[in-house]
Design a protein around this motif. Structure first.
Motif, PDB file in Angstrom:
ATOM      1  N   TYR A 165       0.813  -1.217   0.000  1.00  0.00           N
ATOM      2  CA  TYR A 165       0.000   0.000   0.000  1.00  0.00           C
ATOM      3  C   TYR A 165       0.847   1.268   0.000  1.00  0.00           C
ATOM      4  CZ  TYR A 165      -4.210  -2.780   0.689  1.00  0.00           C
ATOM      5  OH  TYR A 165      -5.242  -3.668   0.520  1.00  0.00           O
ATOM      6  N   THR A 166       1.956   1.262   0.753  1.00  0.00           N
ATOM      7  CA  THR A 166       2.794   2.460   0.746  1.00  0.00           C
ATOM      8  C   THR A 166       3.440   2.661  -0.625  1.00  0.00           C
ATOM      9  OG1 THR A 166       4.582   1.123   1.695  1.00  0.00           O
ATOM     10  CG2 THR A 166       3.297   2.458   3.208  1.00  0.00           C
ATOM     11  N   THR A 167       3.777   1.569  -1.296  1.00  0.00           N
ATOM     12  CA  THR A 167       4.342   1.685  -2.642  1.00  0.00           C
ATOM     13  C   THR A 167       3.316   2.272  -3.603  1.00  0.00           C
ATOM     14  OG1 THR A 167       5.759  -0.225  -2.217  1.00  0.00           O
ATOM     15  CG2 THR A 167       5.456   0.419  -4.508  1.00  0.00           C
ATOM     16  N   ALA A 168       2.073   1.801  -3.494  1.00  0.00           N
ATOM     17  CA  ALA A 168       1.010   2.357  -4.343  1.00  0.00           C
ATOM     18  C   ALA A 168       0.794   3.842  -4.044  1.00  0.00           C
ATOM     19  CB  ALA A 168      -0.282   1.579  -4.131  1.00  0.00           C
ATOM     20  N   MET A 169       0.854   4.215  -2.764  1.00  0.00           N
ATOM     21  CA  MET A 169       0.692   5.631  -2.384  1.00  0.00           C
ATOM     22  C   MET A 169       1.751   6.505  -3.041  1.00  0.00           C
ATOM     23  SD  MET A 169      -0.114   5.444   1.702  1.00  0.00           S
ATOM     24  CE  MET A 169      -0.143   7.216   1.933  1.00  0.00           C
ATOM     25  N   SER A 170       2.975   5.967  -3.140  1.00  0.00           N
ATOM     26  CA  SER A 170       4.086   6.771  -3.655  1.00  0.00           C
ATOM     27  C   SER A 170       3.911   7.140  -5.125  1.00  0.00           C
ATOM     28  CB  SER A 170       5.402   6.011  -3.472  1.00  0.00           C
ATOM     29  OG  SER A 170       5.504   4.928  -4.383  1.00  0.00           O
ATOM     30  N   ILE A 202       6.945   8.677   2.846  1.00  0.00           N
ATOM     31  CA  ILE A 202       7.248   7.245   2.876  1.00  0.00           C
ATOM     32  C   ILE A 202       8.755   7.012   2.962  1.00  0.00           C
ATOM     33  CG2 ILE A 202       7.074   5.087   1.582  1.00  0.00           C
ATOM     34  CD1 ILE A 202       4.459   6.290   0.349  1.00  0.00           C
ATOM     35  N   VAL A 203       9.531   7.785   2.193  1.00  0.00           N
ATOM     36  CA  VAL A 203      10.994   7.658   2.238  1.00  0.00           C
ATOM     37  C   VAL A 203      11.506   7.980   3.635  1.00  0.00           C
ATOM     38  CG1 VAL A 203      13.153   8.661   1.404  1.00  0.00           C
ATOM     39  CG2 VAL A 203      11.342   8.096  -0.221  1.00  0.00           C
ATOM     40  N   GLU A 204      10.923   8.983   4.274  1.00  0.00           N
ATOM     41  CA  GLU A 204      11.335   9.326   5.642  1.00  0.00           C
ATOM     42  C   GLU A 204      11.051   8.168   6.603  1.00  0.00           C
ATOM     43  OE1 GLU A 204      10.552  12.613   9.212  1.00  0.00           O
ATOM     44  OE2 GLU A 204       9.451  12.774   7.320  1.00  0.00           O
ATOM     45  N   CYS A 205       9.862   7.535   6.482  1.00  0.00           N
ATOM     46  CA  CYS A 205       9.526   6.397   7.343  1.00  0.00           C
ATOM     47  C   CYS A 205      10.526   5.253   7.152  1.00  0.00           C
ATOM     48  CB  CYS A 205       8.111   5.904   7.052  1.00  0.00           C
ATOM     49  SG  CYS A 205       6.803   7.022   7.587  1.00  0.00           S
ATOM     50  N   ILE A 206      10.867   4.970   5.885  1.00  0.00           N
ATOM     51  CA  ILE A 206      11.814   3.890   5.600  1.00  0.00           C
ATOM     52  C   ILE A 206      13.191   4.226   6.155  1.00  0.00           C
ATOM     53  CG2 ILE A 206      13.014   2.661   3.743  1.00  0.00           C
ATOM     54  CD1 ILE A 206      10.452   3.002   2.065  1.00  0.00           C
ATOM     55  N   GLY A 207      13.611   5.485   5.976  1.00  0.00           N
ATOM     56  CA  GLY A 207      14.914   5.904   6.465  1.00  0.00           C
ATOM     57  C   GLY A 207      15.020   5.825   7.975  1.00  0.00           C
ATOM     58  N   PHE A 241       7.820   0.879  15.067  1.00  0.00           N
ATOM     59  CA  PHE A 241       7.016   2.105  15.069  1.00  0.00           C
ATOM     60  C   PHE A 241       6.981   2.724  13.674  1.00  0.00           C
ATOM     61  CE2 PHE A 241       7.162   6.747  15.082  1.00  0.00           C
ATOM     62  CZ  PHE A 241       5.951   7.058  15.676  1.00  0.00           C
ATOM     63  N   TRP A 242       8.144   2.911  13.069  1.00  0.00           N
ATOM     64  CA  TRP A 242       8.180   3.564  11.764  1.00  0.00           C
ATOM     65  C   TRP A 242       7.604   2.674  10.671  1.00  0.00           C
ATOM     66  CZ3 TRP A 242       8.432   8.479  11.105  1.00  0.00           C
ATOM     67  CH2 TRP A 242       9.066   9.277  12.050  1.00  0.00           C
ATOM     68  N   LYS A 243       7.753   1.360  10.821  1.00  0.00           N
ATOM     69  CA  LYS A 243       7.125   0.448   9.872  1.00  0.00           C
ATOM     70  C   LYS A 243       5.606   0.598   9.923  1.00  0.00           C
ATOM     71  CE  LYS A 243       6.514  -4.461   8.801  1.00  0.00           C
ATOM     72  NZ  LYS A 243       6.844  -5.858   9.191  1.00  0.00           N
ATOM     73  N   GLU A 244       5.053   0.627  11.125  1.00  0.00           N
ATOM     74  CA  GLU A 244       3.598   0.732  11.279  1.00  0.00           C
ATOM     75  C   GLU A 244       3.085   2.082  10.805  1.00  0.00           C
ATOM     76  OE1 GLU A 244      -0.144  -0.846  12.289  1.00  0.00           O
ATOM     77  OE2 GLU A 244       1.833  -1.777  12.102  1.00  0.00           O
ATOM     78  N   VAL A 245       3.793   3.157  11.122  1.00  0.00           N
ATOM     79  CA  VAL A 245       3.370   4.496  10.699  1.00  0.00           C
ATOM     80  C   VAL A 245       3.299   4.561   9.175  1.00  0.00           C
ATOM     81  CG1 VAL A 245       4.081   6.921  10.581  1.00  0.00           C
ATOM     82  CG2 VAL A 245       4.163   5.706  12.755  1.00  0.00           C
ATOM     83  N   GLY A 246       4.318   4.022   8.513  1.00  0.00           N
ATOM     84  CA  GLY A 246       4.314   4.046   7.049  1.00  0.00           C
ATOM     85  C   GLY A 246       3.232   3.183   6.448  1.00  0.00           C
ATOM     86  N   ASN A 247       3.096   1.943   6.955  1.00  0.00           N
ATOM     87  CA  ASN A 247       2.168   0.982   6.342  1.00  0.00           C
ATOM     88  C   ASN A 247       0.707   1.290   6.632  1.00  0.00           C
ATOM     89  OD1 ASN A 247       4.326  -0.400   5.312  1.00  0.00           O
ATOM     90  ND2 ASN A 247       4.300  -2.028   6.836  1.00  0.00           N
TER      91      ASN A 247
END
Length: 690
Positions: A181-186, A282-287, A301-307
């Motif tokens: 879903y995050t990839t689709a959002m991007s 999304i890039v910030e969450c992954i970073g 935490f950052w995985k959940e926030v992004g996804n």
């Protein structure tokens, strides 16, 4: 007083206190080394409290420490990011605030991006005696007129069960699209809402366009997994033909699969894809996630926030009621600050389309067991998976994933098992585990609650045996914590209560059964034999409704289970009766009704010299009653002289008998052995359930 439901603050893969304890470095206290003994103790905590106070006290305090430590970490994270020391209601609040923060830092107006505008009004408050200003943020006029269409094309994930019962043993792997879903959002570019307009042709559409339509469609028979969703009262369906409310990714996939399509209504909006609106977030969450060890609080935490942020774009699009403890009543879940149906529809359509492209690229000998949201379980080899992921949609997904995280793998193997068993959408378990120690169980409980103290292996064994041993009218009992509403209204502690629920583990009829057989397997020391079948797409949603209605009627007085081929054939006979007139159905309620009906029609046709008996008599001469009775008896249809006496006073009416294995076998033998002139089709109804 502030109340928080802590499960809403936990990562998606860490919903137990034990999981949270591992995250914050405070593992739960083990009460026994043996898993079964540990469960027994936890089911009898009052006795344990009496017999072992010191360990009980240590165990209870540790649980409280875990909650406090985790809440503190969440609050400190909120303070670090937003300079506010508070405990939010949900973890997804972080994502919403981060998205809005990112847009503001880039100088973007969030209302412009979302197609909204700010309107200030004055509302007279009688209780206060004066006007009070109210600020509203409705959709822009052009956007508003098409919001309903866009919202109707939002369907969520694709979830289907393609096989029922015991599957073949082999190498079954569960592949997931990485951060689907995050990839689709991007991929969502900056929309220009002024360009919003109607369209009636798919010729100039692209898979990443923001385009939405109501489409009449029909897929070729060769397509194993149709890809256009049709909404029903029982969730979305993927039939061969019908009317779908869908978005550009699935429309373009359907076109590539050879589907015939006619757009009934469509709307699209241009977007600047070179300026994606969610990609920076999304890039910030992954970073941030990559800075911390796997399994740590910060990493999860950052995985959940992004996804999870994708879900905020869809909040409020479907009516959902939640409990408001401040008002002490159920209220409609409101839209979030970033709710936008055009975005939500595209995101889910894109993910469904990527999966649909892969599934339909597999050769016919690849068995697909199920598809669940962003993944599928199949026995495809590495070579077959590689070939199936060479299409335009998956290439688009892979490129987008690499643009976000160059080290990511677009399609991951999450589980590997030897043999699955399944019954309905999101209902499956593992009969034979994989060879690896980790990720070697696939379990989807399909709404079934198990003992909360079970580990994954215990849960899988319980659910699989529950399915294999189930019986009509079966209920299950489980414990569940009281809800927030009861805690507020009755000032109660969070305690467990016993709940009794009717077991629901039968097939959901979202596809048509195919190749039914009784298959055996040894599981946990016992040999079981169970009905198993493959499936194929239904013709349309009408066939689905008829099947569901027939199944409900079949279970109306006495509930049934489908555990053998005989059970399945019995239901098929019932389906045949649904085609008949009201009078015919009443007749067939009798014991051996289908054979009785065939005997009635054969004797009437014989006496009236119809349906081919006239030609048989011309060849054989006059056929005696005794010869006819003996011929019927040898084919499995008992008959008496009185039946023939009754028949001569009645008129033969064609197409009144029921097609089912017993009647078809009998009349086929009669034609083969005695009367080849017999017109079999003259006896049976020609309509079908759909």
């Amino acid at each position: 007083m502030q109340l928080r439901d802590t499960i809403l603050l936990a990562p998606g893969n860490a919903k137990s206190l034990a999981d949270i304890g591992e995250i914050v470095g405070l593992p739960k206290i083990a009460l026994a080394n043996d898993p079964d003994e540990d469960v027994r103790i936890k089911e009898n905590m009052k006795q344990f409290y009496i017999e072992n106070w010191d360990l009980f006290r240590h165990y209870a305090i540790r649980d409280a420490e875990v909650c406090v430590r985790y809440a503190e970490k969440v609050m400190r994270q909120f303070d670090t990011l937003f300079e506010t020391f508070k405990l939010p209601i949900t973890l997804t609040q972080f994502g919403t605030k981060k998205v809005l923060q990112d847009w503001a830092e880039r100088g973007w107006n969030s209302l412009t991006i979302l197609g909204r505008e700010k309107i200030e009004t004055k509302q007279f408050v009688k209780k206060l005696g004066y006007f009070r200003k109210e600020t509203k943020k409705p959709y822009q006029s052009k956007v508003h007129h098409n919001v309903s269409l866009a919202a109707d094309t939002y369907h969520g994930g694709r979830n289907e069960q393609f096989a029922f019962g015991i599957c073949d043993e082999g190498e079954w792997r569960d592949h997931d699209l990485s951060s689907a879903y995050t990839t689709a959002m991007s991929l969502i570019g900056t929309p220009n809402w002024e360009t919003l307009r109607s369209f009636d042709s798919v010729d100039d559409l692209n898979i990443t366009d923001l385009a939405y339509a109501v489409v009449d469609f029909e897929f070729p028979d060769a397509v194993r997994f149709p890809t256009l969703p049709v909404r029903t009262a029982n969730g979305i369906l993927f039939p061969r033909k019908g009317r779908s409310e869908c978005s550009a990714p699935e429309i373009m996939l359907a076109k590539s699969l050879g589907a015939k399509m006619a757009i009934y209504e469509g709307v699209r909006v241009d977007s600047d894809k070179s300026v994606p609106i969610f990609k920076n977030f999304i890039v910030e969450c992954i970073g941030e996630r990559s800075k911390h060890p796997k399994g740590s609080f910060e990493n999860l935490f950052w995985k959940e926030v992004g996804n999870s942020t994708y879900g905020k774009t869809a909040q409020g699009l479907r009516e959902k009621r939640i409990y408001d403890h401040r008002e002490d009543q159920m209220v409609l879940l409101p839209e979030s600050e970033i709710t936008q149906p055009y975005f939500a529809s595209f995101i889910t359509s894109y993910v469904r389309a990527v999966l649909g492209e892969i599934l339909n690229a597999f050769p016919p000998d690849v068995q697909v067991f199920s598809v669940t949201t962003d993944g599928f379980l199949s026995n495809a080899s590495d070579e077959q998976v590689l070939a199936a992921t060479s299409g335009e949609l998956f290439t688009s997904f892979s490129d987008a994933r690499k643009a976000l995280d160059v080290d990511s793998v677009p399609l991951e193997v999450k589980h590997q098992i030897r043999q699955p068993i399944g019954w309905r959408t999101r209902g499956s378990a593992t009969l034979k585990c994989g060879s690896s120690n980790d990720n070697n169980i696939v379990l989807q409980k399909g709404g079934i609650k198990t003992n909360r103290f079970f580990n994954t292996i215990q849960e899988n064994t319980f659910v699989a045996e529950l399915f294999l041993n189930r019986y009509p009218e079966q209920t299950i009992q489980y414990t569940s914590g009281i809800g927030l509403k009861d805690m507020v209204r009755y000032e109660a502690d969070f305690v467990s209560r016993s709940v009794t629920k009717r077991l629901s583990m039968e097939y959901d009829w979202k596809r048509r059964p195919l190749n039914s057989t009784d298959r055996s397997v040894e599981f946990n020391g016992t040999t079981y034999t169970h009905l198993s079948f493959d499936t194929e797409p239904l013709t349309d949603d009408v066939e689905f409704r008829n099947l569901r209605d027939a199944w409900d009627k079949y279970n109306d007085r006495t509930r049934k289970t489908l555990k053998s081929v005989a059970d399945y054939e019995e239901f098929q006979r019932f389906l045949e009766t649904q085609k008949l007139s009201k009078n015919s159905k009443r007749y067939l309620r009798k014991k051996d009704g289908a054979i009785s009906r065939l005997r009635r029609d054969l004797t009437r046709a014989f006496k009236g010299q119809q349906a081919g008996f006239d030609k048989a008599s011309a060849r054989l001469g006059k056929i005696s009653h005794q010869d006819f009775i003996e011929a019927l008896a040898s084919c499995g249809v008992s008959c008496k002289i009185s039946d023939l006496d009754n028949a001569k006073r009645q008129v033969f009416k064609p197409h009144q008998s029921v097609r089912e294995p017993q009647t078809m076998k009998a009349i086929s033998l009669l034609k083969e052995l005695y009367y080849p002139e017999l017109d079999i089709d003259c006896f049976f109804e020609t309509s079908n359930i759909s």
